[in-house]
Design a protein around this motif. Structure first.
Motif, PDB file in Angstrom:
ATOM      1  N   TYR A  11       0.770  -1.155  -0.155  1.00  0.00           N
ATOM      2  CA  TYR A  11       0.115   0.047   0.047  1.00  0.00           C
ATOM      3  C   TYR A  11       0.651   1.256  -0.022  1.00  0.00           C
ATOM      4  CZ  TYR A  11      -3.229  -3.418   1.753  1.00  0.00           C
ATOM      5  OH  TYR A  11      -3.956  -4.645   1.676  1.00  0.00           O
ATOM      6  N   PRO A  37      13.625   1.032   3.716  1.00  0.00           N
ATOM      7  CA  PRO A  37      13.764  -0.088   3.953  1.00  0.00           C
ATOM      8  C   PRO A  37      12.735  -1.074   3.177  1.00  0.00           C
ATOM      9  CG  PRO A  37      12.799   0.800   5.893  1.00  0.00           C
ATOM     10  CD  PRO A  37      13.414   1.758   5.082  1.00  0.00           C
ATOM     11  N   GLY A  40       8.934   0.638  -2.274  1.00  0.00           N
ATOM     12  CA  GLY A  40       7.809   0.607  -3.209  1.00  0.00           C
ATOM     13  C   GLY A  40       7.939   1.437  -4.448  1.00  0.00           C
ATOM     14  N   LEU A  88      14.219  -7.984   6.263  1.00  0.00           N
ATOM     15  CA  LEU A  88      14.156  -8.374   7.737  1.00  0.00           C
ATOM     16  C   LEU A  88      15.219  -9.389   7.911  1.00  0.00           C
ATOM     17  CD1 LEU A  88      10.412  -8.920   8.329  1.00  0.00           C
ATOM     18  CD2 LEU A  88      11.829  -6.976   9.246  1.00  0.00           C
ATOM     19  N   ASN A 109       7.305   3.306   5.302  1.00  0.00           N
ATOM     20  CA  ASN A 109       5.978   2.791   5.459  1.00  0.00           C
ATOM     21  C   ASN A 109       5.986   1.639   5.288  1.00  0.00           C
ATOM     22  OD1 ASN A 109       3.285   2.155   5.297  1.00  0.00           O
ATOM     23  ND2 ASN A 109       3.103   2.966   3.213  1.00  0.00           N
TER      24      ASN A 109
HETATM   25  C1  LIG Z   1       3.180  -0.327   2.429  1.00  0.00           C
HETATM   26  S1  LIG Z   1       4.355  -0.387   1.024  1.00  0.00           S
HETATM   27  C2  LIG Z   1       4.996   1.027   1.088  1.00  0.00           C
HETATM   28  C3  LIG Z   1       5.871   1.526  -0.102  1.00  0.00           C
HETATM   29  C4  LIG Z   1       6.328   2.737   0.010  1.00  0.00           C
HETATM   30  N1  LIG Z   1       7.365   3.040   0.963  1.00  0.00           N
HETATM   31  C5  LIG Z   1       5.290   3.815   0.232  1.00  0.00           C
HETATM   32  O1  LIG Z   1       5.218   4.495   1.232  1.00  0.00           O
HETATM   33  O2  LIG Z   1       4.608   4.145  -0.658  1.00  0.00           O
HETATM   34  C6  LIG Z   1       5.517  -1.651   1.526  1.00  0.00           C
HETATM   35  C7  LIG Z   1       6.629  -2.043   0.589  1.00  0.00           C
HETATM   36  O3  LIG Z   1       7.421  -3.108   1.040  1.00  0.00           O
HETATM   37  C8  LIG Z   1       7.689  -4.048   0.413  1.00  0.00           C
HETATM   38  N2  LIG Z   1       8.112  -4.988   1.096  1.00  0.00           N
HETATM   39  C9  LIG Z   1       7.340  -6.088   1.819  1.00  0.00           C
HETATM   40  N3  LIG Z   1       7.910  -6.916   2.445  1.00  0.00           N
HETATM   41  C10 LIG Z   1       9.444  -6.587   2.234  1.00  0.00           C
HETATM   42  C11 LIG Z   1      10.720  -6.922   2.853  1.00  0.00           C
HETATM   43  N4  LIG Z   1      10.472  -8.017   3.658  1.00  0.00           N
HETATM   44  N5  LIG Z   1      11.672  -6.391   2.458  1.00  0.00           N
HETATM   45  C12 LIG Z   1      11.627  -5.429   1.727  1.00  0.00           C
HETATM   46  N6  LIG Z   1      10.682  -4.789   1.035  1.00  0.00           N
HETATM   47  C13 LIG Z   1       9.382  -5.376   1.378  1.00  0.00           C
HETATM   48  C14 LIG Z   1       6.571  -4.258  -0.452  1.00  0.00           C
HETATM   49  O4  LIG Z   1       6.669  -4.650  -1.885  1.00  0.00           O
HETATM   50  C15 LIG Z   1       6.016  -2.812  -0.739  1.00  0.00           C
HETATM   51  O5  LIG Z   1       6.384  -2.186  -1.788  1.00  0.00           O
END
Ligand SMILES: C[S@@+](CC[C@H](N)C(=O)[O-])C[C@H]1O[C@@H](n2cnc3c(N)ncnc32)[C@H](O)[C@@H]1O
Length: 500
Positions: A11, A37, A40, A88, A109
């Motif tokens: 999201y 981290p 997105g 992680l 986020n």
């Molecule tokens: C909530 S979104 C936020 C994206 C962006 N920072 C924003 O605020 O629009 C979370 C992002 O984290 C990535 N993600 C999920 N698990 C992850 C992980 N274990 N390590 C790195 N990225 C991860 C997802 O693919 C997604 O793009």
């Protein structure tokens, strides 16, 4: 199949006021090394680069496709490194964290409640010192604080559940002792465009890493709530906002390090200072589940709410009086016993629902994997049923020697003379203020109920309230209704005792 959105929890933060408030909180000067981290599509990277085109940013992203897009979007920028990896578990980051961290700033986020298979969860739980591993955002928070250098800053947008849910106790302690919190803003998740997270509220937390425990616990931070629109984020001087100045030591000293964010000082003092809690004077336990209510649970008539899926009980086969406590089931053919279910009804619930309870089926319940024959020493006793979820106020109703189901917390006073008094208390506005301060969500699980302060009434007050409640129950049994004056007299006495 699990959707990609569920796996990655992608999201994106498509809200200019949220993004600029968060970036402002970092107070950058352009010389920093920044970590994103879970990048997105780069919503936080864009405004930072716009202000400081040469600033150094390390961006991680798990999703291959999103990562490729980022690489294209930022191609040619040498100050920006993009890595497809799991934040992680990334080993490079492990090493960096173990050496005390290096980043000047982290902004994120992170995914909320991101899906992980169970094996993965067990590994994560081990790696993150037993932190609750079903909820990914707290793991990201821990990991990113670790990745900061001493004095480094972090800004996260995450659900507000870390402030008071029992499962986040450890991350609270970690934050309170290893960082200085600068500011926490609380606002409805509807400010976040496009998606309904199923979380009531979101928070933006800004903090600074610090190894100086003594100065950390003396640190005061602002907790701000009451925003009327998303555009107000960052305008902390607006008159209608509630801004609480909180010292970290006070939060650390609260039971389970809960952030008590109710602005009513009397309620806060009562929770902090009371020495006796409901958990000291009552046993609290969740109830029974048959494993297959559709076949085992019966309803009195089709007029009862939510009865569509259930068959009507054979009235000749009901054992109404269960005071002999048939824990191993019923020998004869009156095999249905009354059961108290969820639903917010005060004082007494009619016998509307019945559970199959033959000897044969009870021995099956005891073995069945899906059934929950739990806390059986409380079945068919006298106590108070509190629904686990209350849409409006918390409510309590007498169990009266019935079975109670798993959507109920059964509260059993150790001194039975307190039962009617406590029944009045659980139905009072005073109790509602207490439980909603301990846990602002609508959840009344037994862990929260146990933490409610208990004030012993005088002999006179106990007698008056007991008599009033007995009358309320009598009237309800006869007419389905009761004299509201009796209730308001009780509420006044309880308000006098608790001072709110
Ligand atoms: C909530 S979104 C936020 C994206 C962006 N920072 C924003 O605020 O629009 C979370 C992002 O984290 C990535 N993600 C999920 N698990 C992850 C992980 N274990 N390590 C790195 N990225 C991860 C997802 O693919 C997604 O793009």
């Amino acid at each position: 199949m699990i959707s990609e959105q569920r796996i990655f929890q992608a999201y994106y933060t498509k809200s200019e006021p949220i993004v600029s408030y968060m970036v402002d909180l970092l107070n950058l000067n352009g010389t920093e090394t920044i970590f994103e981290p879970c990048a997105g599509d780069g919503v936080f990277i864009d405004p930072i680069l716009k202000k400081f085109p040469d600033i150094i940013i390390d961006a991680f992203e798990l999703n291959e496709e999103a990562c490729e897009k980022l690489k294209v979007k930022y191609s040619g920028l040498e100050n920006l490194s993009i890595k497809q990896t799991d934040t992680l578990t990334d080993t490079g980051l492990d090493l960096l964290c173990s050496m005390g961290g290096k980043y000047d700033a982290v902004i994120a986020n992170p995914p909320y409640g991101a899906w992980r298979d169970s094996l993965d969860r067990a590994t994560l739980k081990k790696k993150f010192h037993g932190f609750y591993a079903k909820e990914s955002y707290s793991l990201f928070l821990y990991r990113c604080i670790e990745s900061l250098r001493e004095g480094g800053k972090l800004v996260f947008i995450i659900p507000d559940t870390y402030l008071n849910l029992n499962m986040h106790k450890d991350i609270r302690k970690y934050i309170l002792s290893t960082t200085k919190i600068k500011e926490i803003a609380l606002f409805p998740s509807s400010y976040f465009p496009g998606v309904n997270f199923g979380y009531a509220n979101l928070s933006i937390i800004a903090l600074e890493k610090s190894s100086d425990y003594e100065s950390n616990i003396k640190n005061n931070f602002k907790l701000i709530k009451g925003y009327k629109s998303v555009n107000e984020l960052g305008n902390n001087n607006l008159k209608h906002l509630t801004s609480l100045e909180i010292q970290q030591k006070d939060v650390l000293n609260n039971i389970n390090h809960i952030f008590l964010i109710n602005a009513n000082p009397n309620v806060l003092d009562c929770i902090k200072e009371s020495e006796i809690k409901i958990g000291d004077v009552c046993d609290c336990a969740t109830g029974f589940y048959s494993g297959n209510d559709k076949d085992r649970l019966k309803v009195l008539s089709k007029e009862i709410r939510n009865s569509k899926r259930y068959e009507v009980v054979d009235k000749d086969k009901i054992t109404y009086d269960c005071s002999s406590r048939p824990l191993n089931g019923i020998e004869d053919d009156k095999i249905f016993v009354p059961i108290v279910k969820g639903g917010n009804v005060k004082y007494i619930k009619p016998d509307n629902w019945f559970m199959e309870w033959s000897e044969e089926i009870v021995s099956f319940y005891k073995k069945d994997k899906k059934a929950r024959y739990q806390n059986s020493s409380y079945y068919f006793k006298n106590g108070i049923a509190i629904p686990m979820v209350s849409s409006t106020s918390i409510t309590g109703a007498l169990i009266e020697n019935r079975l109670f189901d798993q959507s109920i917390v059964g509260v059993f006073p150790k001194d039975e003379n307190l039962t009617h008094y406590l029944l009045a208390f659980f139905n009072s506005p005073t109790c509602n203020k207490l439980i909603r301060t301990i846990n602002p969500s609508t959840n009344n699980s037994s862990n929260y109920i146990k933490l409610i302060p208990f004030i012993s009434p005088s002999v006179g007050d106990l007698a008056t309230i007991t008599e009033n409640v007995k009358q309320i129950i009598e009237q309800t049994k006869i007419s389905g209704d009761y004299d509201l004056n009796l209730e308001s007299k009780n509420n006044t006495i309880i308000k006098g005792l608790y001072k709110f």
